[in-house]
Write a protein that holds these residues in place. Structure first.
Motif, PDB file in Angstrom:
ATOM      1  N   GLY A 103       0.800  -1.224   0.000  1.00  0.00           N
ATOM      2  CA  GLY A 103       0.000   0.000   0.000  1.00  0.00           C
ATOM      3  C   GLY A 103       0.830   1.270   0.000  1.00  0.00           C
ATOM      4  N   GLY A 104       0.404   2.246   0.823  1.00  0.00           N
ATOM      5  CA  GLY A 104       1.070   3.539   0.855  1.00  0.00           C
ATOM      6  C   GLY A 104       2.504   3.476   1.339  1.00  0.00           C
ATOM      7  N   SER A 105       2.883   2.374   1.998  1.00  0.00           N
ATOM      8  CA  SER A 105       4.274   2.233   2.443  1.00  0.00           C
ATOM      9  C   SER A 105       5.228   2.023   1.283  1.00  0.00           C
ATOM     10  CB  SER A 105       4.408   1.053   3.412  1.00  0.00           C
ATOM     11  OG  SER A 105       3.630   1.275   4.556  1.00  0.00           O
ATOM     12  N   THR A 106       4.666   1.763   0.075  1.00  0.00           N
ATOM     13  CA  THR A 106       5.540   1.534  -1.067  1.00  0.00           C
ATOM     14  C   THR A 106       5.993   2.843  -1.719  1.00  0.00           C
ATOM     15  OG1 THR A 106       3.668   1.350  -2.584  1.00  0.00           O
ATOM     16  CG2 THR A 106       4.442  -0.679  -1.559  1.00  0.00           C
ATOM     17  N   VAL A 107       5.541   3.974  -1.191  1.00  0.00           N
ATOM     18  CA  VAL A 107       5.919   5.267  -1.801  1.00  0.00           C
ATOM     19  C   VAL A 107       7.437   5.409  -1.975  1.00  0.00           C
ATOM     20  CG1 VAL A 107       5.965   7.764  -1.331  1.00  0.00           C
ATOM     21  CG2 VAL A 107       3.804   6.500  -1.223  1.00  0.00           C
ATOM     22  N   PRO A 108       8.265   4.990  -0.998  1.00  0.00           N
ATOM     23  CA  PRO A 108       9.715   5.166  -1.209  1.00  0.00           C
ATOM     24  C   PRO A 108      10.340   4.130  -2.137  1.00  0.00           C
ATOM     25  CG  PRO A 108       9.165   4.862   1.143  1.00  0.00           C
ATOM     26  CD  PRO A 108       7.967   4.487   0.349  1.00  0.00           C
ATOM     27  N   LEU A 109       9.595   3.100  -2.563  1.00  0.00           N
ATOM     28  CA  LEU A 109      10.260   1.942  -3.171  1.00  0.00           C
ATOM     29  C   LEU A 109      10.698   2.169  -4.613  1.00  0.00           C
ATOM     30  CD1 LEU A 109       8.299  -1.032  -1.582  1.00  0.00           C
ATOM     31  CD2 LEU A 109      10.302   0.218  -0.742  1.00  0.00           C
ATOM     32  N   ARG A 110       9.983   3.012  -5.377  1.00  0.00           N
ATOM     33  CA  ARG A 110      10.448   3.280  -6.736  1.00  0.00           C
ATOM     34  C   ARG A 110      11.811   3.956  -6.697  1.00  0.00           C
ATOM     35  NH1 ARG A 110      11.912   7.471  -8.709  1.00  0.00           N
ATOM     36  NH2 ARG A 110      10.095   8.654  -8.053  1.00  0.00           N
ATOM     37  N   TRP A 111      11.967   4.889  -5.773  1.00  0.00           N
ATOM     38  CA  TRP A 111      13.259   5.568  -5.595  1.00  0.00           C
ATOM     39  C   TRP A 111      14.333   4.560  -5.144  1.00  0.00           C
ATOM     40  CZ3 TRP A 111      14.199   9.525  -1.081  1.00  0.00           C
ATOM     41  CH2 TRP A 111      15.400  10.202  -1.281  1.00  0.00           C
ATOM     42  N   LEU A 112      13.977   3.686  -4.185  1.00  0.00           N
ATOM     43  CA  LEU A 112      14.934   2.669  -3.723  1.00  0.00           C
ATOM     44  C   LEU A 112      15.360   1.761  -4.876  1.00  0.00           C
ATOM     45  CD1 LEU A 112      16.480   0.996  -1.598  1.00  0.00           C
ATOM     46  CD2 LEU A 112      14.315  -0.219  -1.133  1.00  0.00           C
ATOM     47  N   VAL A 113      14.377   1.296  -5.668  1.00  0.00           N
ATOM     48  CA  VAL A 113      14.715   0.389  -6.772  1.00  0.00           C
ATOM     49  C   VAL A 113      15.597   1.107  -7.794  1.00  0.00           C
ATOM     50  CG1 VAL A 113      13.745  -0.952  -8.682  1.00  0.00           C
ATOM     51  CG2 VAL A 113      12.684  -1.067  -6.414  1.00  0.00           C
ATOM     52  N   ALA A 114      15.318   2.384  -8.048  1.00  0.00           N
ATOM     53  CA  ALA A 114      16.160   3.141  -8.989  1.00  0.00           C
ATOM     54  C   ALA A 114      17.603   3.225  -8.470  1.00  0.00           C
ATOM     55  CB  ALA A 114      15.579   4.537  -9.201  1.00  0.00           C
ATOM     56  N   ARG A 115      17.749   3.414  -7.178  1.00  0.00           N
ATOM     57  CA  ARG A 115      19.110   3.488  -6.608  1.00  0.00           C
ATOM     58  C   ARG A 115      19.802   2.124  -6.674  1.00  0.00           C
ATOM     59  NH1 ARG A 115      19.996   8.044  -2.643  1.00  0.00           N
ATOM     60  NH2 ARG A 115      21.486   6.631  -1.706  1.00  0.00           N
ATOM     61  N   LEU A 116      19.039   1.076  -6.444  1.00  0.00           N
ATOM     62  CA  LEU A 116      19.630  -0.267  -6.546  1.00  0.00           C
ATOM     63  C   LEU A 116      20.064  -0.556  -7.979  1.00  0.00           C
ATOM     64  CD1 LEU A 116      17.080  -2.144  -4.262  1.00  0.00           C
ATOM     65  CD2 LEU A 116      19.537  -1.937  -3.814  1.00  0.00           C
ATOM     66  N   ARG A 117      19.225  -0.169  -8.941  1.00  0.00           N
ATOM     67  CA  ARG A 117      19.588  -0.386 -10.347  1.00  0.00           C
ATOM     68  C   ARG A 117      20.831   0.427 -10.708  1.00  0.00           C
ATOM     69  NH1 ARG A 117      19.753  -3.342 -12.931  1.00  0.00           N
ATOM     70  NH2 ARG A 117      18.985  -2.681 -14.960  1.00  0.00           N
ATOM     71  N   ALA A 118      20.903   1.647 -10.180  1.00  0.00           N
ATOM     72  CA  ALA A 118      22.088   2.476 -10.462  1.00  0.00           C
ATOM     73  C   ALA A 118      23.348   1.831  -9.892  1.00  0.00           C
ATOM     74  CB  ALA A 118      21.887   3.875  -9.874  1.00  0.00           C
ATOM     75  N   ARG A 119      23.193   1.058  -8.809  1.00  0.00           N
ATOM     76  CA  ARG A 119      24.337   0.338  -8.237  1.00  0.00           C
ATOM     77  C   ARG A 119      24.656  -0.930  -9.033  1.00  0.00           C
ATOM     78  NH1 ARG A 119      26.734   0.831  -3.376  1.00  0.00           N
ATOM     79  NH2 ARG A 119      26.537   2.987  -4.009  1.00  0.00           N
ATOM     80  N   GLY A 120      23.792  -1.293  -9.957  1.00  0.00           N
ATOM     81  CA  GLY A 120      24.013  -2.491 -10.769  1.00  0.00           C
ATOM     82  C   GLY A 120      23.294  -3.724 -10.252  1.00  0.00           C
ATOM     83  N   CYS A 121      22.408  -3.538  -9.252  1.00  0.00           N
ATOM     84  CA  CYS A 121      21.687  -4.671  -8.670  1.00  0.00           C
ATOM     85  C   CYS A 121      20.502  -5.068  -9.556  1.00  0.00           C
ATOM     86  CB  CYS A 121      21.136  -4.314  -7.290  1.00  0.00           C
ATOM     87  SG  CYS A 121      22.379  -3.770  -6.105  1.00  0.00           S
ATOM     88  N   THR A 122      20.323  -6.353  -9.784  1.00  0.00           N
ATOM     89  CA  THR A 122      19.062  -6.855 -10.323  1.00  0.00           C
ATOM     90  C   THR A 122      18.044  -6.837  -9.183  1.00  0.00           C
ATOM     91  OG1 THR A 122      20.243  -8.294 -11.834  1.00  0.00           O
ATOM     92  CG2 THR A 122      17.948  -8.873 -11.360  1.00  0.00           C
TER      93      THR A 122
END
Ligand code: FES
Length: 264
Positions: free
Chosen positions: A118-137
């Motif tokens: 739910g609403g707790s996922t608001v930060p997750l798009r940003w987190l996933v973008a940072r993980l991808r920038a680090r090279g993480c699948t």
């Protein structure tokens, strides 16, 4: 709250843009520059102090959805608010933040599992973008009480190797399944109601993977968000005699082991 108290400085933000995102409006706020914005992480939050004169007795706590620091265009932070919550263009508001300890990304490019509700996922798009920038699948598992509460799923689908939608009750089980299928996953992140986060932490620990979880649920009305009231306290480490964890001050992001036996 004072201007330079331990909770962080009070600043004025100005709404410069709003855009719809399902059940939410994503609001861009122009804020004064500061080194803490440049260091901000997903999992940190803002407090908008209550204004009893306008009928807002409680402060508003909002996850940071993104922060962009640009020497030309200035510092802009994004939050998500319920549709029609009155954050109109040009609206000025006092805010305190960024507050709390956010999600860190691994030093190595290890595959990651990100789980939220739910609403707790608001930060997750940003987190996933940072993980991808680090090279993480990245593999993502999401649930929501209403389909409109899935936040920026289209963006997540572009960023992540897989996105699974399920129910809140099934988050832990689906996390276990993904961990079995993707044996190289090296870290698990979770955000959501405490019981869901605890289930995901249990799944991660059972699979022998480290977890970082948010121990604060901003869907609950909270009295302060700055460590003063004790309302968010959890009793943890009960096997070792118990201690109180104050997520808005010590977290909200904590190691998953800390919430395995949390009191609620
Ligand atoms: S919400 Fe008041 S201490 Fe955490």
């Amino acid at each position: 709250m004072t201007g330079d108290g331990p909770a962080g400085p009070v600043r004025t933000g100005v709404v410069t843009l709003t855009r719809p995102a399902g059940a939410f409006d994503v609001v861009s706020l122009s804020v004064p520059a500061g080194p803490d914005w440049a260091a901000a992480r997903p999992g940190q939050f803002l407090v908008v102090p209550g204004d009893p004169g306008r009928g807002d007795a409680l402060p508003g706590l909002h996850w940071l959805a993104d922060v962009s620091v640009d020497p030309v265009h200035g510092t802009v932070v994004e939050v998500a608010v319920p549709v029609g919550d009155g954050w109109d263009l040009g609206h000025r508001l006092r805010l305190v933040g960024p507050l709390g300890r956010g999600f860190g990304v691994p030093t190595d490019a290890v595959p990651a599992l990100v789980v939220g509700h739910g609403g707790s996922t608001v930060p997750l798009r940003w987190l996933v973008a940072r993980l991808r920038a680090r090279g993480c699948t990245v593999h993502v598992v999401l649930s929501a009480d209403d389909p409109d509460e899935h936040f920026e799923v289209a963006s997540l689908r572009r960023l992540a190797a897989s996105v699974r939608l399920t129910t809140e009750q099934e988050l832990g089980r689906v996390a276990t399944t993904v961990l079995e299928l993707e044996s190289r996953i090296g870290v698990v992140y979770a955000a959501g109601p405490r019981v869901s986060v605890r289930r995901v932490a249990q799944a991660a620990v059972a699979a022998g993977r480290p977890a970082r979880v948010s121990a604060l649920d901003l869907a609950e009305p909270l009295l302060c968000g700055t460590g003063l009231c004790g309302q968010c306290d959890l009793e943890v480490d009960r096997d070792a005699g118990g201690r109180s964890l104050r997520p808005c001050l010590e977290g909200p992001v904590v190691p998953g082991e800390q919430v395995l036996d949390a009191s609620r």
